[in-house]
Design a protein around this motif. Structure first.
Motif, short mmCIF file in Angstrom:
data_model
loop_
_atom_site.label_atom_id
_atom_site.label_comp_id
_atom_site.label_asym_id
_atom_site.label_seq_id
_atom_site.Cartn_x
_atom_site.Cartn_y
_atom_site.Cartn_z
N ALA A 278 0.83 8.75 -2.08
CA ALA A 278 -0.02 9.59 -2.92
C ALA A 278 -0.99 10.40 -2.06
CB ALA A 278 -0.79 8.72 -3.91
N ILE A 279 -1.56 9.77 -1.02
CA ILE A 279 -2.47 10.48 -0.11
C ILE A 279 -1.72 11.61 0.60
CG2 ILE A 279 -3.82 10.27 2.02
CD1 ILE A 279 -4.62 7.45 1.09
N SER B 57 -4.18 -0.92 -5.75
CA SER B 57 -3.45 0.15 -5.07
C SER B 57 -2.73 1.08 -6.03
CB SER B 57 -2.45 -0.46 -4.08
OG SER B 57 -1.73 0.54 -3.44
N THR B 58 -2.06 0.53 -7.04
CA THR B 58 -1.29 1.35 -7.97
C THR B 58 -2.20 2.24 -8.80
OG1 THR B 58 0.38 -0.37 -8.10
CG2 THR B 58 0.40 1.28 -9.83
N LEU C 289 0.81 -1.22 0.00
CA LEU C 289 0.00 0.00 0.00
C LEU C 289 0.84 1.28 0.00
CD1 LEU C 289 -2.69 -1.11 2.60
CD2 LEU C 289 -3.00 -0.87 0.13
N CYS D 220 -9.41 11.44 -1.09
CA CYS D 220 -8.57 10.88 -0.02
C CYS D 220 -9.41 10.07 0.97
CB CYS D 220 -7.85 12.01 0.73
SG CYS D 220 -6.49 12.75 -0.17
N GLN E 211 -10.28 6.73 -0.39
CA GLN E 211 -9.14 5.80 -0.37
C GLN E 211 -8.91 5.25 1.04
OE1 GLN E 211 -7.52 4.70 -3.05
NE2 GLN E 211 -8.89 5.96 -4.31
N GLU F 84 -5.24 3.33 -8.02
CA GLU F 84 -5.82 4.37 -7.17
C GLU F 84 -4.79 5.44 -6.85
OE1 GLU F 84 -7.02 1.86 -4.06
OE2 GLU F 84 -8.95 1.30 -4.97
N ALA F 85 -3.55 5.03 -6.64
CA ALA F 85 -2.48 5.99 -6.36
C ALA F 85 -2.29 6.93 -7.54
CB ALA F 85 -1.17 5.26 -6.05
N LEU G 208 -4.90 9.61 -7.43
CA LEU G 208 -4.56 10.62 -6.43
C LEU G 208 -3.44 11.53 -6.93
CD1 LEU G 208 -4.66 8.46 -3.16
CD2 LEU G 208 -6.37 10.10 -3.96
N LYS H 77 -0.03 4.10 -2.36
CA LYS H 77 -1.26 4.80 -1.99
C LYS H 77 -1.01 5.77 -0.83
CE LYS H 77 -5.23 2.69 -2.00
NZ LYS H 77 -6.40 1.85 -1.65
N TYR H 78 -0.26 5.29 0.19
CA TYR H 78 0.05 6.16 1.33
C TYR H 78 0.78 7.42 0.88
CZ TYR H 78 -1.08 2.22 4.44
OH TYR H 78 -1.71 1.21 5.10
#
Length: 708
Positions: free
Chosen positions: A187-188, A258-259, A181, A241, A244, A261-262, A265, A184-185
């Protein structure tokens, strides 16, 4: 409620490159239609500060990321800061709204649905607030949700309650999958960072002082046209955010999403980041406009302050020396301790204004004159203080080299100085340049005990008469000139203390200069031989040339070695002072409307300066205060070589008169006199006449760089 057509036009024209389709414009028009502020004014800066802290402390710590754990901020410190900023009052007003929005975010983002529709729902809830309040309230609501999530994540290993809650949220599984993840982290976190940046800009823009920037100012209008756009994409990013974060719960092991969605973001972060860059640019233009307005206001206040009478000098000195409201803006010279401007209350103050390149000669002579007044503090001439006011070029970075240069100069001063150049306001620097005409050369601006300017530049008076010129007024300057005649004491002052002994002993005194060592050897030996043959005592002193360099220093060494005459010290300070006094006499006379045609002293000053402008030597011979003769080097040497022709006249009428009469015999109308004046030391008149023939001199501009 739709926006003003003109503003929409600006949005569609200047900013349209930020949107790829007409759908974006349509969505933004929907958002603007929800905007119906009720006029309430809410200071959201303290709330934004707390939100900032939450995001900072809740930053996810993922193994293998480049992020470091944020420093621990104790809750009592944060609470105290928030309370000081009136945070409790704001929360009482906004807590319920924040809670409602937070619930809305949780509910709307837990399921699917159109992102714009979810964003629009939040705008409907925030319709009665201004744009900056909307964005901060939405951020605060998301911060509550985001903060709770990571608070449990950070504590579940050590706190039993947090562990139980974490199990229900499936946080242990999420933490186990942190490597997968990680995109994603990050990117958030990156999106939150740009959201905060944009929010700060929005709040800053709405907090700009209206007295310095009107809403119809182009820079403000351009930025303001972006506010609704910036608010929309920030709140839309909040929705993304939150979705997610909510999606992390119960995702089982579907890591492949995950990729993708990132990337979504990251795309939002790019868009919001672009908006931030535009806002930041416009804000910078707004701040420039505000600075210019404040600068003009401060300058006009300074002009007005000097035009009206004051009870004492405190208002003037505060405006000049303490624009930054520093309690101790001055450094006291002898003790090197910081002091306030009260030490100058109701005193005559001389402002020494210069850049950081004040020459060693200028400093040395000024220091000597100042020290003399401190040794006799009860004298009327000693009733003043000096303050160094450095003028530095703000366009040049203040680096370590310039800091050392400033501190080194300051450490040598025995008078007061500004503690740091940054304390001198830019409006003061403008006033110094525009009104007092500062241009590289040092000024000595004299303020009386009420702060009135009695002399915009007393540096010439100081060079000519020292502290005897106190109180340095124009009337005092005229009075001093009325008492003067052209005599050896005025010409040489106290550059050589022996001169006064020679005058008392009725000796003949010869002051000579130039750089031609061959002429110096011939002239001095011939003059001494004539004096011996005439049976008169003669003392000779070499004063070199203006702006003396190594050549003059070598001449001094040679003269001393060959015992040709007296010389001044090899550090050249006194030679510099001899010539700068003559230049100051010229400027002083010019300021009082004197010229070669109407002032005999001016005629002698111009003659001496013309001697210095020539390529050859020159000499002045005097006995007592009244008898003086002078000539250029070749003419004077020829006169001495023909001593036999006027020897009898010297015995009957005296050496000086005999030399003058023979020089008149030798004089021819052919001559070429040059008068070189440093243009930056004062006003140079359009017309200057030759001291020898009275004709108007041709005017040239000369640039000189002498490395010798």
């Amino acid at each position: 409620m739709a926006t003003v057509p003109a503003r929409t036009a600006k949005f569609r024209g200047d900013q349209k490159h930020m949107f790829s389709t007409s759908d974006d414009i349509a969505m933004l028009n929907q958002i603007r239609a929800t905007h119906a502020p009720d006029g309430r004014e809410v200071d959201v800066k303290p709330l934004l500060h707390v939100v900032d802290d939450i995001f900072h402390l809740a930053a996810p710590i993922v193994p293998g990321t480049t992020q470091e754990r944020p420093p621990i901020i104790h809750a009592d410190i944060l609470d105290e800061k928030a309370l000081q900023e009136g945070f409790s009052d704001i929360m009482e007003l906004l807590a319920y709204t924040i809670s409602r929005i937070s619930c809305e975010i949780s509910c709307k983002c837990s399921g699917g649905g159109d992102a714009h529709a979810r964003t629009l729902a939040l705008f409907n809830m925030l319709s009665t607030y201004s744009w900056e309040v909307k964005v901060v309230l939405a951020l605060a609501a998301f911060a509550v949700y985001y903060g709770e999530f990571w608070l449990v994540a950070q504590l579940y290993l050590t706190n039993p309650l947090a562990k139980s809650v974490a199990i229900l949220k499936q946080l242990p599984e999420i933490m186990e999958r942190s490597d997968y993840l990680k995109p994603k982290y990050e990117a958030i976190t990156n999106l939150i960072r740009v959201m905060l940046n944009v929010s700060r800009c929005i709040v800053e823009l709405k907090d700009l002082p209206p007295q310095y920037i009107a809403h119809d100012t182009p820079a403000y209008q351009t930025a303001d046209a972006l506010i609704s756009t910036a608010t929309y994409w920030t709140i839309r990013s909040i929705v993304a955010c939150a979705s997610q974060i909510m999606g992390l719960i119960g995702t089982s092991h579907e890591y492949i999403a995950s990729t993708t969605e990132a990337w979504e973001l990251s795309s939002l972060a790019h868009k919001v980041g672009t908006i931030h860059e535009h806002l930041k640019k416009q804000l910078a233009l707004c701040y420039n406009h505000i600075d210019e307005k404040k600068h003009t206001e401060a300058y006009q206040m300074l002009v007005h302050l000097f035009e009206k009478p004051n009870i004492d000098n405190m208002k003037i000195l505060k405006a000049l020396l303490n624009g930054k409201e520093d309690q101790l803006p001055l450094l006291e010279g002898s003790t090197k301790r910081r002091v306030g401007i009260d030490v100058l209350r109701r005193k005559n103050v001389l402002l020494l204004i210069s850049d950081l390149d004040l020459s060693q000669e200028e400093f040395s002579i000024l220091d000597q004159m100042y020290q003399e007044t401190r040794h006799l503090p009860s004298r009327n001439e000693s009733q003043y203080e000096v303050v160094w006011l450095p003028v530095v070029d703000r366009s040049i970075p203040w680096n370590e080299e310039r800091r050392k240069q400033f501190e080194n100069m300051q450490s040598m001063m025995s008078w007061y100085s500004i503690h740091h150049p940054s304390l001198v306001d830019s409006a003061v620097i403008r006033y110094i340049k525009d009104v007092w005409h500062f241009n590289k050369k040092p000024l000595l601006v004299v303020l009386d005990s009420q702060g009135s300017v009695v002399n915009p530049n007393a540096i010439h008076m100081m060079w000519i008469w020292g502290s005897q010129a106190f109180p340095f007024t124009s009337a005092k300057e005229e009075a001093l000139w009325r008492e003067e005649t052209w005599r050896i004491e005025l010409l040489a002052d106290n550059i050589e203390p022996l001169i006064f002994n020679w005058i008392q002993e009725k000796k003949y005194i010869c002051i000579y200069g130039g750089e031609d060592m061959d002429w110096i050897q011939k002239f001095t030996t011939t003059a001494q031989a004539v004096a011996r043959e005439a049976g008169v005592p003669l003392e000779m002193l070499y004063v070199g040339k203006s702006n003396p360099k190594d050549k003059v220093r070598r001449n001094i060494a040679a003269i001393a070695t060959q015992n040709l005459s007296h010389t001044l010290p090899q550090d050249l300070t006194l030679i510099w002072f001899f010539w700068v006094r003559l230049e100051s006499m010229w400027h002083s006379k010019v300021q009082h409307g004197k010229s070669v045609e109407n002032d005999p002293i001016m005629q002698e000053i111009v003659t001496m300066l013309s001697f210095d402008g020539s390529e050859q030597g020159w000499a002045v011979i005097s006995r007592g205060s009244a008898e003086i003769c002078k000539a250029k080097g070749d003419m004077f040497l020829l006169c001495l070589n023909e001593f036999d022709k006027w020897k009898a006249d010297a015995e009957s009428r005296g050496l000086v008169q005999a030399v003058n009469e023979h020089l008149n015999v030798l004089h021819t109308p052919l001559h070429c006199n040059r008068l070189i004046l440093p243009g930056a030391t004062g006003s140079v008149p359009e017309k200057v006449v030759c001291a020898e023939c009275g004709r108007q001199m041709d005017k040239f501009i000369m640039y000189r760089c002498c490395t010798d």
